[in-house]
Write an enzyme that holds these catalytic residues in place. Structure first.
Site, PDB file in Angstrom:
ATOM      1  N   GLY A  20       0.826  -1.214   0.000  1.00 37.17           N
ATOM      2  CA  GLY A  20       0.000   0.000   0.000  1.00 37.17           C
ATOM      3  C   GLY A  20       0.854   1.254   0.000  1.00 37.17           C
ATOM      4  CG  LEU A  21       4.795   0.542   0.044  1.00 43.45           C
ATOM      5  CD1 LEU A  21       6.034  -0.175  -0.487  1.00 43.45           C
ATOM      6  CD2 LEU A  21       5.084   1.157   1.408  1.00 43.45           C
ATOM      7  CG  ASN A  25      -0.622   2.355  -7.993  1.00 40.91           C
ATOM      8  OD1 ASN A  25      -1.653   1.734  -8.154  1.00 40.91           O
ATOM      9  ND2 ASN A  25       0.569   1.847  -8.270  1.00 40.91           N
ATOM     10  CB  VAL A  26      -6.650   3.213  -7.956  1.00 38.08           C
ATOM     11  CG1 VAL A  26      -7.931   2.594  -7.417  1.00 38.08           C
ATOM     12  CG2 VAL A  26      -6.863   4.682  -8.314  1.00 38.08           C
ATOM     13  CB  SER A  28      -0.406   0.649  -4.882  1.00 43.00           C
ATOM     14  OG  SER A  28       0.181   0.981  -3.654  1.00 43.00           O
ATOM     15  CD  GLU A 174       7.869   8.232 -10.763  1.00 42.27           C
ATOM     16  OE1 GLU A 174       7.456   7.073 -10.808  1.00 42.27           O
ATOM     17  OE2 GLU A 174       8.292   8.762  -9.712  1.00 42.27           O
ATOM     18  CG  HIS A 250       3.850   6.183 -14.042  1.00 36.71           C
ATOM     19  ND1 HIS A 250       4.019   4.966 -13.416  1.00 36.71           N
ATOM     20  CD2 HIS A 250       4.719   7.035 -13.441  1.00 36.71           C
ATOM     21  CE1 HIS A 250       4.938   5.069 -12.474  1.00 36.71           C
ATOM     22  NE2 HIS A 250       5.379   6.312 -12.461  1.00 36.71           N
ATOM     23  CB  CYS A 371       4.250  -1.373 -15.291  1.00 33.89           C
ATOM     24  SG  CYS A 371       2.855  -0.281 -15.203  1.00 33.89           S
TER      25      CYS A 371
HETATM   26  O1  SUG Z   1       5.281   3.174  -8.753  1.00 31.16           O
HETATM   27  N1  SUG Z   1       3.515   0.367  -7.578  1.00 31.16           N
HETATM   28  C1  SUG Z   1       4.235   1.026  -8.649  1.00 31.16           C
HETATM   29  C2  SUG Z   1       3.615   0.682  -9.982  1.00 31.16           C
HETATM   30  C3  SUG Z   1       4.444   1.170 -11.129  1.00 31.16           C
HETATM   31  C4  SUG Z   1       3.758   1.039 -12.434  1.00 31.16           C
HETATM   32  N2  SUG Z   1       4.595   1.464 -13.483  1.00 31.16           N
HETATM   33  C5  SUG Z   1       4.199   2.082 -14.602  1.00 31.16           C
HETATM   34  N3  SUG Z   1       3.000   2.596 -14.707  1.00 31.16           N
HETATM   35  N4  SUG Z   1       5.035   2.213 -15.547  1.00 31.16           N
HETATM   36  C6  SUG Z   1       4.259   2.541  -8.444  1.00 31.16           C
HETATM   37  O2  SUG Z   1       3.243   3.082  -7.986  1.00 31.16           O
HETATM   38  C7  SUG Z   1       3.162  -0.361  -5.290  1.00 31.16           C
HETATM   39  C8  SUG Z   1       3.978  -1.041  -4.229  1.00 31.16           C
HETATM   40  C9  SUG Z   1       3.161  -1.441  -3.040  1.00 31.16           C
HETATM   41  O3  SUG Z   1       2.159  -0.768  -2.718  1.00 31.16           O
HETATM   42  O4  SUG Z   1       3.511  -2.466  -2.402  1.00 31.16           O
HETATM   43  C10 SUG Z   1       4.026   0.308  -6.353  1.00 31.16           C
HETATM   44  O5  SUG Z   1       5.124   0.743  -6.070  1.00 31.16           O
END
Ligand code: SUG
Length: 448
Positions: A20-21, A25-26, A28, A174, A250, A371
């Site tokens: 959930g970091l 990012n929905v 995550s 990014e 992104h 990704c």
């Molecule tokens: O940076 N998720 C990544 C996903 C990256 C996707 N990449 C592209 N769209 N190119 C981010 O948000 C979640 C990790 C966690 O919640 O455990 C995470 O880092």
């Protein structure tokens, strides 16, 4: 000379978990604390790599990172042996331990921005590692990313590597997730399209209100300068701040391009007409015929695009000139998106086929097919200079699936991250991996 677009896919690391970091990012955020399955995650990724190889594409693999990142925890004041560092962090600051365990380096579209040699002033392929400084768990990736990329693309005659930009939000970068290259042929000069979320130094640019804009205009401009790109070969465009606030963290969550084609959502950019006209004009000057497919919001809402990851797809050129779209299973389970895809392939346009992959383990953290890959356009001589250990073959696929089955757990919960044994498992696995991929010593535990 022949040229190729090689997809280097991130191999999912042994600590893949749902921390959930990633605010903004929905996926995550909504899957936080669920149990993950690192073994399944890595095998799902390898399955996609194998399928592309079997279809005749040149496929590569990018190694995961050492986690937990004990050095990162030490830099935050946790001391003692490695096991003590982990246990103290688990006791006093669990969110920091979770961040130091993230397997987020699998999303290699964020590893770096890559400019092919046909676009750069010195005729070499340029790489700038992304600082990913919007999120702590991602900001710790770039030193190892740089070493791994250096071991894969080692020959300075063909490859130039730049360190990540200064680690401040004003230069938030990014990588390739906000960068697309258009061209007639991969070996010919193209137009590189940089999409940023905000300007750090000019308050006249709008910015999202709810979620962070991770990429700045100034970071994109710096990467273009470092790579020696010409004015005629770049277009900068601002992402629509309203879609960032709907979870488009992104640009590759709302647009994808390949060759002469941009496939994008109606709401992806600000000043869309102007952006498309600039792309058209600059590509025309390069002898290329720019084309765009715009998906209207009344057919696919931004929310559906974010849930299904329709645009986080891989758009691949086939030998007959047509294109293939690699999408995640979530596109098939969304009736509106699936219906759209049926009409897309039936309309006689450039996209003729859709292939669906189960990448659920990665998708639940917001990482789709696009990704998981870093695209590197290479001429034949450049491809020959790439470390052959990282190019996928049937034998390498077999070795890597056995390696995953031997070393990876099939369930990981937050409480498991406090187990110092996990670090030892990770190091043992990665030590073997560097031999399999012929990378040499790239991890902190191998060089310190
Ligand atoms: O940076 N998720 C990544 C996903 C990256 C996707 N990449 C592209 N769209 N190119 C981010 O948000 C979640 C990790 C966690 O919640 O455990 C995470 O880092």
């Amino acid at each position: 000379m022949k040229s190729f677009e090689v997809n280097f896919d991130g191999l999912v690391g042994p600590t893949h978990n749902y921390g959930g970091l990633s605010f903004g990012n929905v996926a995550s955020q909504s899957n936080s604390q669920q149990a993950s399955n690192p073994k399944e995650a890595a095998l799902q990724g390898l399955e996609k790599m194998k399928a592309l190889m079997d279809m005749g594409f040149v496929q590569g693999v990018l190694a995961p990172q050492e986690r937990p990142d004990v050095a990162a925890l030490r830099s935050l004041g946790f001391g003692g042996t490695d096991a003590q560092v982990i246990q103290k962090a688990a006791k006093d600051a669990m969110p920091l331990l979770v961040a130091s365990c993230s397997a987020s380096s699998m999303w290699v579209a964020n590893a770096a921005t890559v400019s092919p040699s046909a676009d750069t002033a010195d005729g070499r392929v340029h790489f700038t590692a992304a600082n990913l400084n919007c999120k702590f768990h991602r900001s710790i990736e770039h030193p190892t990313t740089s070493r791994v990329l250096g071991a894969m693309f080692a020959d300075p005659q063909y490859f130039a590597h730049h360190a990540a930009l200064p680690a401040v939000a004003q230069f938030g970068d990014e990588g390739a997730a906000n960068h697309t290259r258009f061209c007639r042929d991969y070996g010919e000069a193209g137009v590189e399209f940089f999409v940023y979320g905000r300007s750090a130094f000019d308050s006249r640019y709008p910015a999202p209100q709810k979620y962070p804009a991770r990429q700045t205009l100034e970071a994109s401009q710096a990467v273009a300068r470092l790579h020696g790109l010409s004015e005629a070969g770049v277009v900068f465009a601002q992402q629509n701040p309203a879609v960032i606030d709907q979870g488009v963290f992104h640009n590759d969550v709302i647009a994808v391009g390949n060759g002469e084609l941009l496939f994008h959502h109606e709401d992806a950019f600000l000043n869309t007409d102007q952006v498309l006209a600039e792309l058209h004009g600059k590509l025309q000057a390069r002898g290329a015929q720019f084309q765009s497919i715009c998906v209207p919001r009344d057919q696919v809402a931004v929310e559906d695009a974010v849930r299904s990851y329709l645009f986080n797809s891989q758009l691949l050129s086939r030998a007959d000139g047509s294109m293939l779209l690699i999408v995640p299973e979530e596109c098939r389970s969304n009736p509106r998106v699936w219906q759209y895809l049926q009409s897309l392939t039936a309309c006689g346009g450039p996209v003729r086929e859709v292939k669906v992959f189960d990448l659920k383990q990665s998708m639940q953290n917001g990482g789709g097919p696009a990704c998981l890959r870093l695209r590197v356009a290479l001429k034949e001589t450049e491809l020959a200079a790439v470390n052959p250990g990282v190019i996928m073959t049937p034998a390498l696929y077999g070795t890597l699936t056995r390696w995953v089955s031997k070393h990876y757990r099939d369930a990981l919960r937050e409480s498991d991250l406090a187990d110092p044994q996990l670090l030892l498992e990770c190091r043992t696995a990665l030590d073997e991996l560097t031999q399999i991929l012929k990378l040499g010593a790239v991890y902190p535990f191998q060089i310190n």
